[in-house]
Design a protein around this motif. Structure first.
Motif: not given
Length: 288
Positions: A10-12, A56-63, A69-71, A82-93
């Motif tokens: 989670x992100x809180x 990356x989850x911290x930042x994607x949580x602000x969308x 969002x891809x870093x 190193x690559x992280x891909x995250x949707x605004x739904x917080x589905x991360x890979x």
């Protein structure tokens, strides 16, 4: 503070109400374990990827609107990507690419002379927003602190921790009105957060962590948002990609290797196409 059952990952978000300082705690457990599954990362590589996943989850949580969002961190050291891909739904890979088994070391030693690239793909935009900056800092936390200050024009701090079981971030950011609320507030919050130990980051949930660090402050804790790692195999997408490549090229690979193998690095799926699969790919549709 609130007492609701927490999702596994989670992100809180929270607000230090009397200080105009906001923050977030990210805790990735099942998601982070799934991202490592079958990858065989060396511990030093996994640590970088885990820390990057959490921030990356911290930042994607602000969308604020649907998007992705891809870093990417790229460099010329033992860890080239190193690559992280995250949707605004917080589905991360995400994934890491490394040569050999890098020993422990600073980010600069592992990645070398590197860059941080952000790509933000928002629905309705003709093309993604992209930015590319040199890596500044000796750790994932320092690199992203620098990025956040540059992009949001507000001071921000990060404390990150990673183990095979969990990847965690503690984020605090000074809001524009903070100095008028309490001139020493930002300095005090940084000093308090600096006392956090790695075992506390990895072992405590958000509420317990914030109570331990900011016991004297008025902390408003928002509801936790679940983070997922839900990327099922999508063979039709790969089939479309092969059709776009063209029959001649696909059959050339088939003749050389006996099969066509495509690995989706981000989602960690392998797709194999034999002679009959390739025939089916390029067979004209039949009319019934």
């Amino acid at each position: 503070m609130m007492n609701k059952p927490l999702p596994a990952s989670y992100v809180q978000r929270f607000l230090l109400e009397d200080l105009d300082i906001r923050g977030a705690v990210v805790r990735l457990t099942d998601v982070w374990q799934a991202m490592q599954d079958g990858r065989g990362y060396a511990p030093a590589v996994a640590r970088l990827l885990g820390e990057m996943s959490a921030v990356s989850t911290v930042i994607a949580g602000n969308l604020k609107q649907p998007g992705r969002l891809t870093f990417q961190i790229t460099g010329h050291g033992p860890v080239s990507l190193l690559v992280i891909d995250c949707a605004e739904t917080l589905n991360l890979r995400g994934y890491a690419k490394a040569e050999g088994t890098p020993a422990t070391g600073m980010l600069t030693e592992l990645v070398g002379d590197g860059r941080l690239q952000l790509s933000l793909d928002i629905e309705g935009l003709d093309q993604p927003y992209q930015s590319l900056v040199p890596l500044e800092g000796d750790s994932i936390a320092e690199v992203f602190e620098h990025y956040l200050v540059q992009s949001e024009q507000q001071p921000a701090r990060l404390w990150l921790a990673c183990s095979p079981q969990a990847a965690v971030a503690l984020f605090v950011q000074k809001l524009p009105g903070a100095d008028t609320r309490d001139f020493d507030g930002w300095s005090r919050v940084q000093q308090l957060a600096q006392t956090v130990r790695e075992d506390e980051l990895l072992g405590l949930d958000a509420e317990a962590l914030l109570r331990r660090l900011f016991a004297e402050e008025n902390v408003r804790l928002f509801e936790a948002r679940p983070v997922t790692h839900d990327w099922p195999a999508d063979p039709e997408k790969i089939a479309e990609m092969l059709r776009a490549l063209g029959e001649d090229e696909v059959r050339a690979v088939l003749e050389e290797h006996g099969e066509v193998v495509v690995h989706d690095d981000l989602s960690n799926h392998t797709y194999r196409f034999d002679h009959s699969d390739v025939d089916a790919l390029f067979r004209p549709p039949t009319l019934h």
